[in-house]
Scaffold this motif. Structure first.
Motif, PDB file in Angstrom:
ATOM      1  N   THR A 290      -6.400 -32.355  90.348  1.00 14.89           N
ATOM      2  CA  THR A 290      -7.392 -31.573  90.988  1.00 14.89           C
ATOM      3  C   THR A 290      -8.830 -31.565  90.086  1.00 14.89           C
ATOM      4  N   ALA A 291      -9.680 -31.725  90.947  1.00 15.54           N
ATOM      5  CA  ALA A 291     -10.989 -32.238  90.448  1.00 15.54           C
ATOM      6  C   ALA A 291     -12.148 -31.416  91.024  1.00 15.54           C
ATOM      7  N   LEU A 292     -13.189 -30.840  90.417  1.00 14.26           N
ATOM      8  CA  LEU A 292     -14.508 -30.075  91.177  1.00 14.26           C
ATOM      9  C   LEU A 292     -15.481 -30.808  90.605  1.00 14.26           C
ATOM     10  N   VAL A 293     -16.302 -31.418  91.944  1.00 16.03           N
ATOM     11  CA  VAL A 293     -17.508 -32.346  91.906  1.00 16.03           C
ATOM     12  C   VAL A 293     -18.710 -31.765  92.332  1.00 16.03           C
ATOM     13  N   ASP A 294     -19.867 -31.825  91.701  1.00  9.77           N
ATOM     14  CA  ASP A 294     -20.959 -31.245  92.088  1.00  9.77           C
ATOM     15  C   ASP A 294     -21.791 -32.424  93.053  1.00  9.77           C
ATOM     16  N   ALA A 302     -15.125 -30.592  86.264  1.00  6.36           N
ATOM     17  CA  ALA A 302     -13.922 -30.217  85.708  1.00  6.36           C
ATOM     18  C   ALA A 302     -12.660 -30.935  86.211  1.00  6.36           C
ATOM     19  N   ALA A 303     -11.621 -31.202  85.811  1.00  7.32           N
ATOM     20  CA  ALA A 303     -10.623 -32.277  86.308  1.00  7.32           C
ATOM     21  C   ALA A 303      -9.351 -31.800  85.475  1.00  7.32           C
ATOM     22  N   VAL A 304      -8.337 -31.309  86.148  1.00  7.90           N
ATOM     23  CA  VAL A 304      -6.871 -31.285  85.281  1.00  7.90           C
ATOM     24  C   VAL A 304      -5.816 -31.904  85.937  1.00  7.90           C
ATOM     25  N   VAL A 305      -4.771 -32.164  85.221  1.00  6.13           N
ATOM     26  CA  VAL A 305      -3.746 -32.675  85.528  1.00  6.13           C
ATOM     27  C   VAL A 305      -2.319 -31.819  85.503  1.00  6.13           C
ATOM     28  N   GLN A 306      -1.612 -31.771  86.436  1.00  4.50           N
ATOM     29  CA  GLN A 306      -0.851 -30.569  86.508  1.00  4.50           C
ATOM     30  C   GLN A 306       0.368 -31.251  87.378  1.00  4.50           C
ATOM     31  N   THR A 308       2.313 -29.833  89.697  1.00  2.98           N
ATOM     32  CA  THR A 308       1.609 -29.465  90.967  1.00  2.98           C
ATOM     33  C   THR A 308       0.511 -28.341  90.762  1.00  2.98           C
ATOM     34  N   THR A 309      -0.179 -28.785  91.961  1.00  2.00           N
ATOM     35  CA  THR A 309      -1.531 -27.897  91.652  1.00  2.00           C
ATOM     36  C   THR A 309      -1.181 -26.300  92.375  1.00  2.00           C
ATOM     37  N   LYS A 310      -1.397 -25.266  91.706  1.00  4.63           N
ATOM     38  CA  LYS A 310      -1.150 -23.843  92.211  1.00  4.63           C
ATOM     39  C   LYS A 310      -2.558 -23.261  92.044  1.00  4.63           C
ATOM     40  N   ALA A 311      -2.529 -22.138  92.506  1.00  7.38           N
ATOM     41  CA  ALA A 311      -3.760 -21.054  92.909  1.00  7.38           C
ATOM     42  C   ALA A 311      -4.447 -20.864  91.466  1.00  7.38           C
ATOM     43  N   VAL A 312      -3.479 -20.927  90.327  1.00  2.00           N
ATOM     44  CA  VAL A 312      -3.900 -20.450  89.116  1.00  2.00           C
ATOM     45  C   VAL A 312      -4.811 -21.713  88.494  1.00  2.00           C
ATOM     46  N   ASP A 313      -4.365 -22.718  88.693  1.00  2.00           N
ATOM     47  CA  ASP A 313      -4.848 -24.089  88.313  1.00  2.00           C
ATOM     48  C   ASP A 313      -6.323 -24.161  89.099  1.00  2.00           C
ATOM     49  N   ALA A 314      -6.466 -23.971  90.162  1.00  2.00           N
ATOM     50  CA  ALA A 314      -7.737 -23.970  90.901  1.00  2.00           C
ATOM     51  C   ALA A 314      -8.718 -22.775  90.414  1.00  2.00           C
ATOM     52  N   ALA A 315      -8.285 -21.729  89.893  1.00  4.77           N
ATOM     53  CA  ALA A 315      -9.166 -20.895  89.607  1.00  4.77           C
ATOM     54  C   ALA A 315      -9.499 -21.082  88.080  1.00  4.77           C
ATOM     55  N   LEU A 316      -8.434 -21.518  87.192  1.00  2.00           N
ATOM     56  CA  LEU A 316      -8.839 -21.800  85.802  1.00  2.00           C
ATOM     57  C   LEU A 316      -9.862 -23.188  85.989  1.00  2.00           C
TER      58      LEU A 316
END
Length: 694
Positions: A290-294, A302-306, A308-316
């Motif tokens: 999950t990544a957030l790009v400007d 920010a880029a995180v590896v989990q 499964t992507t959950k709502a808390v992952d997107a929030a964090l």
């Protein structure tokens, strides 16, 4: 006076609003017009030309002279081009008195003088001259060539069969073409097939609409050529995924938004990472990135590896975007912010968190574009964005062109990073090597470390094609250079996060504080700080007098209760935490509930779920020969939970209440009772992250 083509002159007739006028005079920037039976009128020339009904009548024809190169003309055979240029010289001599390529100052020959002879006389003279040269061109043929040249230029002097546009479907029956187009549209969301299936579908469609044998179906070879033309770019018999993606593109030109400052527009999305990860106990699995790009700077904020992507992952992910990436042991000083292209000194004077930060900017999001995934449309993510003043812009359903930057960025991560990592699986099964999963050696934490270092080292300092200077297109910026250019104009505004901000990013639910505590997901949480509020309502009508609860999906050992009466948060611990020294997340808990429900067929109790989870963890950690062998789903669930529990998120310092003791112990033994050993999952501390990260 002879009128000039394309110009307005005195004496010319024009049409305005359906009325015929004559130009009488010019007065500065205005023109005087007169019409029969009416007084002269004056109108500005600019307003006259801007009026859509304005038209110059009896406008002399402008001869089109194609003296430059034309791709269509240049593609013709050399003999055809040479003859066209030869004819052009003779025709222009008839029209202008002097051939096109001759010296313009040379006087015309007497038989081609435009002031002495008419056009018809000059054409007859040219036909007689060509006959003497051995070219027997009739008068009507020469006139046709002359008219074609005036209308189309030199291309009108060539054989039109060489440049004629043939119909896309050729001579095929229009009913066959219509049926084929219908089948191509219908097969967009179906599995890919062969051309034989398409022929069968078209034949069946024609028989249903027009009857058997009424419409002749073309031969197999003709049908293949027809499909190749009509299905060009549709992947009719190719990749079904590509076919659906192409069908989802808008028919109108793609709309583009060009942000002018960092954080003005961001895009977020998730995709399976093309790398096999060793989760735990040798379990190999896939994870999601999950990544957030400007958009303005193409920075991967920010880029995180989990697993499964959950709502808390997107929030964090928002918290990581607003927090500096600190230098870690082993990283070279060259990738520190102090040695980068970023304006470190000016930003450091505003935000002390940048001390010792890595070469990646801190960007505050203003608007985030996301798809319709559950994690991004959840209340957790919406609440987190609302608390930080971020606007959410959902994309249109099934329209990847609404967020092309993040789509392409995730593909770039696969080509620039994933393919170099051990355990690379390829973008599809057909690209996967033999026993690729067996090469997986990295854990989830190690993969996150590699990804973070790659973003700082490679991505942020790599020239990006989307960051070309519009005034100097040959220059390409890196994300850090683009950020430095934009931040000097828009400014840098830090947004620090505290413990309360961190808790606000957790999922929320409304619950009742009972005499025994708070029950959520079949688990009971309690704390001595809840004593004044047991059995009482929160006083919030919107919550139906219930209390707001925040919980971490990766640590079921604690929850946070908002104190609606006195303010702040109350930390409540799981009542059976003293019996579970090993923490586990929501995935393991739900798996245990499923096991009990399958075994008993009734609603699972907390004790039964607790026993099932303990048995699952024990079997997965130390399998016994006499114990039931855990299933693949059991092992995968435990592996995902353990991998998740190894992240380096630390709990906020403000929360250090004493956990509840075992209420089953006798009251006279409370003095000797051993307090429960708290082993919570490490979670994200957004406030103190800058000082204690790594």
């Amino acid at each position: 006076m002879k009128p000039i083509p394309g110009a307005l002159s005195i004496g010319q007739d024009i049409e305005l609003h359906g009325t015929r006028f004559q130009v009488n005079a010019f007065d500065g920037g205005a023109v005087v017009l007169s019409a029969p039976g009416s007084a002269p009128a004056m109108i500005k020339i600019g307003a006259l030309y801007a009026d859509p009904s304005f038209k110059i009548l009896d406008q002399p024809k402008v001869r089109r002279r194609f003296t430059g190169s034309s791709p269509l003309f240049d593609s013709l055979p050399p003999a055809v081009r040479d003859r066209a240029r030869w004819l052009e010289g003779h025709i222009t001599e008839v029209l202008d008195g002097v051939a096109l390529n001759e010296d313009a100052e040379r006087p015309p020959r007497s038989e081609y003088s435009v002031t002495v002879h008419s056009l018809r006389q000059r054409e007859k003279s040219k036909c007689a001259e060509l006959k003497l040269l051995g070219e027997d061109i009739s008068f009507s043929t020469f006139q046709r060539l002359r008219i074609a040249y005036e209308r189309e230029g030199i291309i009108g002097l060539t054989d039109q069969r060489l440049s004629r546009a043939t119909p896309l479907s050729g001579q095929t029956d229009p009913r066959v073409v219509e049926a084929l187009q219908t089948m191509l549209e219908r097969n967009i969301h179906e599995s890919s097939g062969t051309l034989d299936r398409l022929i069968h579908q078209v034949r069946h469609q024609l028989e249903e609409e027009h009857g058997v044998g009424v419409v002749p179906v073309p031969s197999r070879a003709t049908f293949h050529r027809l499909v190749k033309k009509l299905a060009q770019g549709r992947h009719a018999t190719g990749s079904a995924r590509t076919r659906r993606t192409l069908a989802q593109q808008p028919e109108t030109p793609f709309g583009s938004v060009y942000p002018v400052r960092p954080g003005e527009l961001m895009q977020i999305d998730s995709t399976p990472l093309d790398v096999a990860i060793e989760l735990d106990d040798g379990i190999i699995g896939r994870v999601e990135l999950t990544a957030l790009v400007d958009v303005a700077t193409r920075t991967i904020c920010a880029a995180v590896v989990q697993p499964t992507t959950k709502a808390v992952d997107a929030a964090l992910l928002l918290a990581r975007c607003l927090t500096p990436e600190m230098m870690r042991p082993g990283w070279p000083e060259a990738i520190s912010m102090a040695a980068s292209a970023l304006p470190y000194r000016s930003m450091r004077s505003i935000d002390e968190r940048l001390e010792g930060a890595a070469d990646k900017p801190v960007i505050t999001p203003e608007t985030i574009v996301c798809d319709h995934g559950k994690a991004y449309l959840s209340n957790t993510f919406k609440t987190a964005c609302r608390s930080l003043g971020i606007s959410i812009q959902p994309a249109h359903p099934d329209t990847p062109t609404d967020k092309p930057v993040i789509e392409r960025t995730l593909q770039s991560v696969g080509t620039l990073f994933c393919q170099y990592v051990t355990g690379y699986l390829g973008s599809s099964v057909e690209r996967r090597g033999k026993n690729a999963e067996a090469q997986a050696v990295y854990s989830l934490v190690e993969m996150q470390d590699l990804l973070d270092e790659w973003v700082v080292t490679a991505w942020q300092n790599r020239p990006h094609e989307g960051l070309r200077d519009p005034l100097s297109p040959q220059r390409v910026f890196t994300p850090n250079e683009k950020y430095a250019a934009l931040v000097s104009v828009s400014g840098y505004v830090p947004v620090p996060l505290g413990p309360d901000d961190y808790i606000e990013l957790m999922p929320a639910e409304a619950r009742v504080i009972n005499s025994y505590g708070v029950k959520i997901r079949h688990r009971v949480y309690d704390s001595t700080e809840l004593n004044p509020y047991r059995g009482q309502g929160s006083g919030i009508n919107a919550l139906k007098d219930r209390w707001e609860i925040r919980w971490d999906p990766y640590d079921v050992g604690r929850i946070w209760v908002r104190n609606h009466h006195d303010g702040g948060w109350i930390t409540a611990y799981w009542r059976q935490l003293h019996a579970s020294p090993q923490p586990f997340g929501e995935d393991v808990w739900e798996r245990g509930r499923q096991i009990v429900a399958t075994r008993t067929g009734n609603r699972a109790s907390e004790e039964a779920i607790k026993a099932a989870v303990d048995g699952l963890l024990a079997r997965a950690a130390e399998p016994s020969p006499r114990a039931r062998k855990p299933s693949a789903q059991d092992r995968r669930t435990v592996a995902r939970n353990k991998a998740t529990s190894k992240h380096d998120w630390a709990p906020p310092e403000a929360e250090k209440p004493t956990p509840p003791m075992d209420k089953t112990a006798p009251e006279n033994d409370l003095s000797d009772a051993e307090l429960a050993k708290i082993v919570p999952l490490k979670i994200y501390d957004a406030r103190a992250e800058a000082e204690r990260w790594w």
